[in-house]
Design an enzyme around this catalytic site. Structure first.
Site, PDB file in Angstrom:
ATOM      1  N   THR A 123      35.582  41.008  37.201  1.00  0.00           N
ATOM      2  CA  THR A 123      35.275  42.126  38.085  1.00  0.00           C
ATOM      3  C   THR A 123      36.161  43.314  37.739  1.00  0.00           C
ATOM      4  OG1 THR A 123      34.444  40.773  39.883  1.00  0.00           O
ATOM      5  CG2 THR A 123      35.492  42.839  40.513  1.00  0.00           C
TER       6      THR A 123
ATOM      7  N   HIS B  51      27.297  32.038  40.935  1.00  0.00           N
ATOM      8  CA  HIS B  51      28.729  31.978  41.251  1.00  0.00           C
ATOM      9  C   HIS B  51      28.929  30.982  42.400  1.00  0.00           C
ATOM     10  CE1 HIS B  51      32.826  32.920  41.486  1.00  0.00           C
ATOM     11  NE2 HIS B  51      32.798  34.223  41.413  1.00  0.00           N
TER      12      HIS B  51
ATOM     13  N   ASN C 165      35.448  29.971  43.333  1.00  0.00           N
ATOM     14  CA  ASN C 165      36.447  30.951  43.785  1.00  0.00           C
ATOM     15  C   ASN C 165      36.379  31.391  45.237  1.00  0.00           C
ATOM     16  OD1 ASN C 165      37.377  30.778  41.212  1.00  0.00           O
ATOM     17  ND2 ASN C 165      36.576  32.741  40.513  1.00  0.00           N
TER      18      ASN C 165
ATOM     19  N   TYR D  75      33.864  31.992  47.265  1.00  0.00           N
ATOM     20  CA  TYR D  75      32.774  32.840  47.747  1.00  0.00           C
ATOM     21  C   TYR D  75      31.728  31.970  48.456  1.00  0.00           C
ATOM     22  CZ  TYR D  75      35.415  36.224  45.180  1.00  0.00           C
ATOM     23  OH  TYR D  75      36.458  37.011  44.758  1.00  0.00           O
TER      24      TYR D  75
ATOM     25  N   ARG E 179      28.869  28.338  37.964  1.00  0.00           N
ATOM     26  CA  ARG E 179      30.323  28.232  37.882  1.00  0.00           C
ATOM     27  C   ARG E 179      30.843  27.546  39.133  1.00  0.00           C
ATOM     28  NH1 ARG E 179      35.311  32.537  36.832  1.00  0.00           N
ATOM     29  NH2 ARG E 179      35.761  31.555  34.846  1.00  0.00           N
TER      30      ARG E 179
ATOM     31  N   ASN F  54      40.863  32.587  47.220  1.00  0.00           N
ATOM     32  CA  ASN F  54      40.293  33.193  48.431  1.00  0.00           C
ATOM     33  C   ASN F  54      40.322  32.279  49.649  1.00  0.00           C
ATOM     34  OD1 ASN F  54      39.664  35.860  47.521  1.00  0.00           O
ATOM     35  ND2 ASN F  54      38.127  34.913  46.205  1.00  0.00           N
TER      36      ASN F  54
ATOM     37  N   GLY G 144      39.173  34.674  30.055  1.00  0.00           N
ATOM     38  CA  GLY G 144      39.050  35.798  30.977  1.00  0.00           C
ATOM     39  C   GLY G 144      40.016  36.907  30.623  1.00  0.00           C
TER      40      GLY G 144
HETATM   41  C1  LIG Z   1      40.511  41.152  36.686  1.00  0.00           C
HETATM   42  C2  LIG Z   1      39.845  39.828  36.953  1.00  0.00           C
HETATM   43  C3  LIG Z   1      38.579  39.809  37.480  1.00  0.00           C
HETATM   44  C4  LIG Z   1      37.897  38.586  37.685  1.00  0.00           C
HETATM   45  N1  LIG Z   1      36.618  38.602  38.153  1.00  0.00           N
HETATM   46  C5  LIG Z   1      35.914  37.439  38.257  1.00  0.00           C
HETATM   47  C6  LIG Z   1      34.533  37.445  38.609  1.00  0.00           C
HETATM   48  O1  LIG Z   1      33.895  38.485  38.793  1.00  0.00           O
HETATM   49  N2  LIG Z   1      33.918  36.240  38.701  1.00  0.00           N
HETATM   50  C7  LIG Z   1      34.562  35.048  38.474  1.00  0.00           C
HETATM   51  O2  LIG Z   1      33.949  33.975  38.577  1.00  0.00           O
HETATM   52  N3  LIG Z   1      35.872  35.029  38.120  1.00  0.00           N
HETATM   53  C8  LIG Z   1      36.545  36.193  37.978  1.00  0.00           C
HETATM   54  N4  LIG Z   1      37.858  36.165  37.554  1.00  0.00           N
HETATM   55  C9  LIG Z   1      38.451  34.896  37.109  1.00  0.00           C
HETATM   56  C10 LIG Z   1      38.280  34.741  35.600  1.00  0.00           C
HETATM   57  O3  LIG Z   1      36.910  34.642  35.228  1.00  0.00           O
HETATM   58  C11 LIG Z   1      38.989  33.477  35.069  1.00  0.00           C
HETATM   59  O4  LIG Z   1      38.499  32.355  35.761  1.00  0.00           O
HETATM   60  C12 LIG Z   1      40.495  33.530  35.240  1.00  0.00           C
HETATM   61  O5  LIG Z   1      41.019  34.763  34.775  1.00  0.00           O
HETATM   62  C13 LIG Z   1      41.162  32.373  34.460  1.00  0.00           C
HETATM   63  O6  LIG Z   1      40.807  32.430  33.084  1.00  0.00           O
HETATM   64  P1  LIG Z   1      41.842  33.013  31.980  1.00  0.00           P
HETATM   65  O7  LIG Z   1      43.084  32.164  32.095  1.00  0.00           O
HETATM   66  O8  LIG Z   1      41.149  32.861  30.663  1.00  0.00           O
HETATM   67  O9  LIG Z   1      42.115  34.441  32.354  1.00  0.00           O
HETATM   68  C14 LIG Z   1      38.556  37.373  37.378  1.00  0.00           C
HETATM   69  C15 LIG Z   1      39.859  37.403  36.871  1.00  0.00           C
HETATM   70  C16 LIG Z   1      40.499  38.600  36.640  1.00  0.00           C
HETATM   71  C17 LIG Z   1      41.881  38.595  36.043  1.00  0.00           C
END
Ligand SMILES: Cc1cc2nc3c(=O)[nH]c(=O)nc-3n(C[C@H](O)[C@H](O)[C@H](O)COP(=O)(O)O)c2cc1C
Length: 364
Positions: free
Chosen positions: A27, A176, A179, A181, A228, A236, A317
């Site tokens: 996001t 989704h 997390n 939601y 997911r 949350n 991510g």
């Molecule tokens: C800035 C930001 C925005 C995110 N937005 C979403 C999102 O829109 N949907 C979602 O399922 N997870 C979202 N996440 C979680 C990431 O998809 C991911 O699960 C999390 O960063 C862990 O993976 P990583 O260690 O590779 O970063 C977001 C994480 C960050 C840092």
């Protein structure tokens, strides 16, 4: 340990992905007026098209489903047209992109809801979490419990959103269910104390998620439908007293539906991978199609998990934020750039589209 296999093509349903690296949904709160993704979004996703699969930022299926300012939607024609620019930019570079669809449920604020209405939830329990609204992080609002007669409408909003996603040119659709939601709120007993057919037992708490998955499969086909989940993530403010039984059941049902992937956040989203005891291998064994693993992966962990057969695809991510050419950097073992946390949520091109790819000359 060889990492070569990570960079080889992979068949996801009828799609051929150019490698096993997935861009996780992120996001970024930069939608324009009408919550329409703009040209900047097309540029941003296009820059990252070398990922085997991109998953878009979470996108609301309805006005009620919005929880943060300036997140894009996919319920108006203008939004569909905006997203088409994104899918065109990604496809022009040979990439593949799924749209992540959400309804945030109780993770919202009255200022985002029509006529200042209360956000909706399985039960009237306020989440211990914050949302981003009016350019600052604030406590979420007190929700109201959804009536039994409102749930079919939400399932239908997901169905329509999936149809809209296909119209916008997406290769598929990620529900989704993670997390904290709406669908995760229903699944977990810390947020769901309903006594009707959508609360109580493992089966009842899974019902809404599975109805949504079934509707989306009916609409766009199982080959284009992924989901997911985050079984143990406290993201949350959700909690589950028995996540293994809950998610073993959910994954069995998803497998029966034949959806193309499950995308599993292993541990606390963005935090510890060992937040609670949980056998992710159990989900892997129960699901015959693709298992996408996420959370804290780097090249070494992805390569070893792939070699052990623990996952098929690996979603990164945070590393994608400042490294648009992440696949190339992993392949060439080029050091990664750190992102600037001040420009994560909202704003323009700074911290969004201005992170450069590595110049060919600076590769090791
Ligand atoms: C800035 C930001 C925005 C995110 N937005 C979403 C999102 O829109 N949907 C979602 O399922 N997870 C979202 N996440 C979680 C990431 O998809 C991911 O699960 C999390 O960063 C862990 O993976 P990583 O260690 O590779 O970063 C977001 C994480 C960050 C840092």
């Amino acid at each position: 340990m060889t990492d070569k296999a990570l960079f080889e093509p992979y068949s996801l349903g009828s799609l051929t992905l150019s490698n096993r690296i997935v861009m996780a949904p992120l996001t970024r709160n930069r939608a324009g007026p009408g919550l329409v993704p703009g040209d900047l979004a097309a540029e941003y996703y296009g820059q990252r098209a070398s990922a085997g699969l991109l998953i878009s930022e979470a996108t609301q299926i309805s006005r009620q489903g919005q929880g943060y300012q300036d997140t894009p939607g996919i319920y108006s024609q203008a939004q569909i047209d905006g997203w088409r620019k994104v899918t065109t930019a990604v496809h022009a570079k040979g990439g593949r992109i799924f749209l992540q669809l959400w309804h945030v449920g109780r993770v919202s604020h009255v200022d985002l809801q029509e006529n200042g209405a209360a956000p909706v939830a399985p039960s009237a329990i306020r989440a211990a979490t914050k949302t981003f609204v009016n350019n600052s992080f604030v406590e979420v609002s007190e929700p109201r419990a959804l009536g039994l007669d409102e749930l079919a409408g939400i399932v239908n909003d997901f169905r329509q959103a999936a149809a809209n996603a296909i119209e916008a040119g997406f290769d598929g659709f990620e529900i989704h269910g993670a997390n904290g939601y709406l669908l995760d709120q229903f699944a977990k007993d810390g947020a769901n104390v309903r006594t009707d057919a959508y609360g109580g037992s493992v089966e009842n708490r899974a019902r809404l998620m599975l109805e949504v998955a079934t509707a989306v499969v009916e609409e766009i086909g199982a080959e284009r439908t992924g989901i997911r989940i985050s079984p143990v993530s406290p993201a949350n403010g959700v909690s589950s007293s028995a996540p293994q039984a809950q998610f073993d059941y959910i994954v069995d049902q998803l497998d029966a539906l034949g959806i193309v992937y499950i995308h599993v956040v292993e541990g606390a989203t963005g935090g510890s991978r060992d937040v609670a005891p949980f056998d992710f291998g159990s989900l892997r064994r129960r699901f015959n199609n693709t298992y996408v693993a996420n959370n804290g992966y780097d090249l070494e962990l992805a390569a070893s998990r792939l070699a052990e057969g623990k996952a098929d695809l690996f979603a990164f991510g945070r590393p994608f934020i400042a490294n648009p050419d992440l696949v190339e950097r992993l392949k060439t073992r080029t050091p990664l750039t750190e992102f600037n946390s001040a420009t994560l949520y909202g704003g323009g091109s700074a911290g969004y589209t201005d992170y450069p790819a590595i110049a060919a000359s600076s590769r090791p």
